[in-house]
Write an enzyme that holds these catalytic residues in place. Structure first.
Site, PDB file in Angstrom:
ATOM      1  CE1 TYR A 140      -3.819   2.380   0.714  1.00 18.05           C
ATOM      2  CE2 TYR A 140      -2.358   3.306   2.382  1.00 18.05           C
ATOM      3  CZ  TYR A 140      -3.502   3.391   1.617  1.00 18.05           C
ATOM      4  OH  TYR A 140      -4.330   4.473   1.745  1.00 18.05           O
ATOM      5  CE  LYS A 144      -3.531   5.095  -1.579  1.00 18.98           C
ATOM      6  NZ  LYS A 144      -4.566   5.649  -2.486  1.00 18.98           N
TER       7      LYS A 144
END
Length: 243
Positions: A140, A144
């Site tokens: 994740y 990002k």
């Protein structure tokens, strides 16, 4: 009033953003993963929103969503809100889909990409990544970092578009969990402000924002070499070049 397309609008920050913008009189295009999820935006559609459908984990369906948006007419703003936290689909949903939408949707005046404070823990390497989601190769935090990099690369390449990344904070949504400590309203206020405000600060580009304040992103996000490598990797995987 602006026409705003918001990905991942069935719940969480995307739905909250759609609700606010509709209340303010803007034209909103909401997005759900499948037709079953349309029930979650039924009230928004009754209030005037248009709806598009497609699973962003699938590149073919992502292309179809872009075509659906284009058929509705030019969007003034695209808010890349949809995201997943874990699993093999992190890169397809969080990075490939925003890239394809950026390349395929008629160029809007403003682009907003949802990043995260966790992007500072992302790895600034593109080696060994499986963009298809067949196997989990990116975290994740990695995703990002990549989407913040995409936002700042677009700001550099498209000077006629206001392109920014936003850290909404750790807010109590389905992804964030009910115990998340940040303010839910502040979690979508910055996106709405960047999307529609005539405030001179909102009419800027190349920013990484948290609660309407500019913050400094990971150094890799502003590195032109890293930006170029990311765009080349995504162009190679999707056979679609960002022009």
């Amino acid at each position: 009033m602006a026409r705003v397309f918001i990905t991942g609008s069935a719940d969480g920050l995307g739905r909250a953003t759609a609700d606010t913008l509709l209340h303010e009189g803007h034209e909103v295009i909401v997005h759900t993963r499948n037709t079953e999820r349309l029930a979650a935006v039924k009230d928004l559609v009754h209030r005037g929103a248009s709806a598009v459908v497609g699973d962003l984990a699938d590149a073919g369906q992502t292309r179809d969503v872009a075509a659906q948006v284009n058929r509705l007419g030019s969007a003034d703003v695209v808010i890349h809100n949809a995201g997943v936290y874990s699993g093999a689909q992190v890169l397809p949903v969080n990075v490939v889909a925003p890239y394809l939408f950026t390349a395929l949707i008629q160029r809007p005046r403003r682009l907003i990409y949802l990043s995260s404070g966790m992007h500072h823990g992302g790895r600034d390497t593109l080696a060994g990544l499986d963009w298809s989601g067949t196997r989990p190769t990116g975290s994740y935090s990695d995703s990002k970092l990549f989407v913040a990099t995409l936002a700042l690369a677009v700001a550099r390449l498209w000077p006629d578009v206001h392109s920014n990344a936003v850290d909404p904070g750790w807010v109590p949504t389905r992804m964030g969990g009910l115990g998340a400590p940040d303010d839910l309203r502040l979690g979508h206020l910055t996106q709405e402000w960047l999307a529609t405000s005539d405030d001179p600060a909102a009419l800027t580009s190349g920013g990484y924002w948290h609660h309407q304040q500019r913050r400094e992103p990971h150094t890799a996000a502003r590195d032109v070499t890293f930006q170029t490598g990311l765009l080349d990797a995504l162009a190679g995987y999707t056979a679609t070049t960002l022009k």
